[in-house]
Design a protein around this motif. Structure first.
Motif, PDB file in Angstrom:
ATOM      1  N   GLY A  86       0.798  -1.221   0.000  1.00 50.23           N
ATOM      2  CA  GLY A  86       0.000   0.000   0.000  1.00 50.23           C
ATOM      3  C   GLY A  86       0.832   1.273   0.000  1.00 50.23           C
ATOM      4  N   ILE A  87       1.978   1.226  -0.643  1.00 53.06           N
ATOM      5  CA  ILE A  87       2.862   2.389  -0.737  1.00 53.06           C
ATOM      6  C   ILE A  87       2.639   3.055  -2.089  1.00 53.06           C
ATOM      7  N   ASP A  88       2.453   4.361  -2.074  1.00 53.74           N
ATOM      8  CA  ASP A  88       2.416   5.138  -3.318  1.00 53.74           C
ATOM      9  C   ASP A  88       3.870   5.454  -3.659  1.00 53.74           C
ATOM     10  N   PRO A  89       4.451   4.803  -4.666  1.00 50.69           N
ATOM     11  CA  PRO A  89       5.883   4.979  -4.912  1.00 50.69           C
ATOM     12  C   PRO A  89       6.264   6.398  -5.308  1.00 50.69           C
ATOM     13  N   LEU A  90       5.400   7.092  -6.041  1.00 49.85           N
ATOM     14  CA  LEU A  90       5.714   8.460  -6.437  1.00 49.85           C
ATOM     15  C   LEU A  90       5.677   9.404  -5.245  1.00 49.85           C
ATOM     16  N   ALA A  92       6.196   8.471  -2.153  1.00 53.71           N
ATOM     17  CA  ALA A  92       7.342   8.092  -1.316  1.00 53.71           C
ATOM     18  C   ALA A  92       8.621   8.735  -1.838  1.00 53.71           C
ATOM     19  N   LEU A  93       8.800   8.728  -3.149  1.00 51.88           N
ATOM     20  CA  LEU A  93       9.991   9.335  -3.735  1.00 51.88           C
ATOM     21  C   LEU A  93       9.982  10.847  -3.548  1.00 51.88           C
ATOM     22  N   ASP A  94       8.839  11.469  -3.744  1.00 51.73           N
ATOM     23  CA  ASP A  94       8.725  12.913  -3.564  1.00 51.73           C
ATOM     24  C   ASP A  94       9.092  13.311  -2.134  1.00 51.73           C
TER      25      ASP A  94
END
Length: 111
Positions: A86-90, A92-94
């Motif tokens: 359930g991680i939003d990768p974008l 998380a990167l931002d």
């Protein structure tokens, strides 16, 4: 990559796994292990190259194809892991870039 495109790729990966009944094997532990293996396969391509050779790796069509495939494998497992956890990768990167900008200010711009 847009959020919609990323979500579409994650959905395709989920459908691919579901069609083969692979979901029971797509646990966070297994996905992280697979991600590590694929990242190692990418490292293997570059392992004994000089810095100059590594900068030209995409000039050779056969090597470029191998690099592209391994990058795709790494990204696929990372997206599947994010989906399962359930991680939003974008996002998380931002957030990580924001933290790094505070942690490592541009020389001369420290507050």
């Amino acid at each position: 990559m847009t959020d919609l495109r990323l979500a579409r790729l994650q959905e395709r990966l989920a459908q691919f796994a579901a069609a083969r009944n692979w979901q029971p094997y797509h646990t966070p532990k297994n996905l992280v292990a697979a991600l590590s293996v694929e990242a190692s396969e990418l490292v293997e391509i570059f392992q004994w190259l000089t810095p100059e050779e590594s900068a030209r790796v995409m000039a050779d069509p056969d090597t470029a194809h191998r690099v592209t495939d391994e990058v795709a494998d790494v990204l696929a497992y990372l997206l599947q892991l994010c989906d399962v956890l359930g991680i939003d990768p974008l996002a998380a990167l931002d957030a990580k870039i924001d933290r790094n900008e505070r942690r490592f200010p541009v020389p001369g711009e420290e507050s």
